[in-house]
Design an enzyme around this catalytic site. Structure first.
Site, short mmCIF file in Angstrom:
data_model
loop_
_atom_site.label_atom_id
_atom_site.label_comp_id
_atom_site.label_asym_id
_atom_site.label_seq_id
_atom_site.Cartn_x
_atom_site.Cartn_y
_atom_site.Cartn_z
N CYS A 1 0.83 -1.20 0.00
CA CYS A 1 0.00 0.00 0.00
C CYS A 1 0.86 1.26 0.00
O CYS A 1 1.70 1.44 0.88
CB CYS A 1 -0.90 -0.03 1.23
SG CYS A 1 -1.65 1.53 1.66
N TRP B 1 -6.99 -7.15 4.91
CA TRP B 1 -5.56 -7.47 4.97
C TRP B 1 -5.32 -8.62 5.95
O TRP B 1 -5.62 -8.49 7.13
CB TRP B 1 -4.75 -6.26 5.43
CG TRP B 1 -4.77 -5.09 4.51
CD1 TRP B 1 -5.51 -3.95 4.66
CD2 TRP B 1 -4.00 -4.92 3.32
NE1 TRP B 1 -5.24 -3.09 3.62
CE2 TRP B 1 -4.31 -3.66 2.78
CE3 TRP B 1 -3.06 -5.73 2.65
CZ2 TRP B 1 -3.74 -3.18 1.61
CZ3 TRP B 1 -2.49 -5.25 1.50
CH2 TRP B 1 -2.82 -3.99 0.98
N GLU C 1 -4.92 7.53 9.45
CA GLU C 1 -4.72 8.43 8.30
C GLU C 1 -3.23 8.59 8.06
O GLU C 1 -2.50 9.14 8.90
CB GLU C 1 -5.39 9.78 8.57
CG GLU C 1 -4.98 10.90 7.63
CD GLU C 1 -5.23 10.56 6.18
OE1 GLU C 1 -4.24 10.56 5.41
OE2 GLU C 1 -6.39 10.29 5.81
N SER C 2 -2.75 8.13 6.92
CA SER C 2 -1.31 8.12 6.67
C SER C 2 -0.70 9.51 6.72
O SER C 2 0.42 9.67 7.23
CB SER C 2 -1.03 7.46 5.31
OG SER C 2 -1.56 8.23 4.24
N TYR D 1 -5.61 5.55 -9.39
CA TYR D 1 -6.75 4.72 -9.00
C TYR D 1 -8.01 5.08 -9.78
O TYR D 1 -8.79 4.22 -10.16
CB TYR D 1 -7.01 4.85 -7.50
CG TYR D 1 -5.86 4.39 -6.66
CD1 TYR D 1 -5.51 3.04 -6.58
CD2 TYR D 1 -5.08 5.30 -5.95
CE1 TYR D 1 -4.44 2.62 -5.82
CE2 TYR D 1 -4.00 4.89 -5.18
CZ TYR D 1 -3.68 3.55 -5.12
OH TYR D 1 -2.60 3.13 -4.39
#
Length: 322
Positions: free
Chosen positions: A58, A91, A145-146, A195
């Site tokens: 990811c 996952w 949240e990355s 995407y």
């Protein structure tokens, strides 16, 4: 990633957002857990209190792994890698789906990342995304949240780090406005553009995504002429955010997502040089990039796009030398 026929109910488990795919394009929902690590707060900075759950596959997870390495946080915040076989249960951990480089959940022996979400909140009904920053004391998700986690890693644990790592700042005050502008420029057309093109279910939706994607790459190519980094002649958060998309471009997005107007290696010499410098000269980038996890996850998990789940051998090499 749970999916159904024609991706009408597809939820993208990519990290910072969940996605529903319709013929009109992708609709994104915001991350749910948005807490911060702060002194005196609910989640104070402490060594070995937090755990990071991530996927090499990811791109959003990869942001956090790179920043964790850049800041020297490996001994303060352990991490666990899930397997790249993203299926109907989300996952998996290696305990139920072995894959080289994937790991067992060391805290709860969870089978899937979704088990962590339901442990934190039994009534949770959202998407089970990675990355997950977990509090081992309260058994709660701090943040999923990355972009937030990257910022946390950049500064929240500085008091626990040796001086040489604490002073490293990848979002310095004097460059924040420029970094934010750069991130915004990348966000829609590049980060999510791949995407939007890959999951489009009509030619109009695909064209509306792929053309702006390459126009944005053209702008990046011009911007990187004569530059080593994107902002301020130094490595910043902006480089991290672009890297995780570009490193996947030739191995995945060109073929799998039909982003094939040009490749990075043959169509964008400035971006290609910038990419190879980061990969070959900075271990934080190379050591967190696993091409087999990346390719397997995309080509195996998106069965509606690739029904036979054939993972291509190429490109050879996955990244060219300097």
């Amino acid at each position: 990633m749970a999916s159904s026929t024609l991706y009408q109910q597809y939820r993208f488990q990519g990290g910072s957002s969940s996605w529903t795919v319709a013929s009109s394009g992708l609709e994104r929902a915001s991350s749910v857990f948005r807490n911060f690590v702060t002194k005196g707060g609910l989640f104070p900075p402490e060594k070995n209190r937090y755990h990071l759950y991530v996927s090499y596959a990811c791109q959003f997870s990869s942001r956090t792994l790179i920043m964790r390495k850049l800041k020297g946080l490996e001994e303060i915040i352990p991490a666990t890698i899930v397997t790249p076989h993203l299926g109907v249960n989300g996952w998996p951990f290696a305990s139920v789906d072995y894959f080289p480089g994937a790991e067992i959940d060391p805290l709860y022996n969870s089978r899937y990342v979704k088990d962590l979400y339901l442990r934190a909140d039994p009534d949770y009904i959202g998407s089970f995304t990675v990355p997950v920053l977990w509090d081992k004391i309260q058994h709660k998700i701090v943040n999923n949240e990355s972009a937030d986690i990257v910022r946390l890693f950049n500064s929240a644990f500085n008091d626990l780090l040796p001086q040489e790592d604490a002073v490293k700042d990848f979002y310095p005050p004097e460059l924040q406005e420029e970094i934010d502008a750069m991130n915004a420029m990348m966000y829609e057309d590049i980060t999510y553009g791949v995407y939007n093109a890959g999951f489009a279910t009509t030619l109009d939706a695909y064209s509306a995504a792929v053309v702006p994607l390459f126009e944005a790459l053209d702008r990046m190519e011009r911007l990187l002429a004569g530059r080593t980094y994107l902002v301020g002649n130094r490595l910043t958060e902006a480089d991290v955010r672009l890297y995780v998309t570009i490193i996947r471009f030739d191995p995945v997005y060109v073929g799998h997502f039909k982003c094939n107007l040009r490749t990075i290696r043959h169509g964008y010499p400035n971006i290609h040089l910038w990419l190879r410098r980061l990969y070959w000269k900075n271990d934080a980038f190379q050591s967190t990039t696993d091409f087999q996890h990346i390719k397997t996850s995309y080509y195996w998990s998106h069965k509606e796009i690739n029904p036979y789940r054939i993972v291509p051998i190429g490109p050879v090499p996955h990244i060219e030398s300097l």
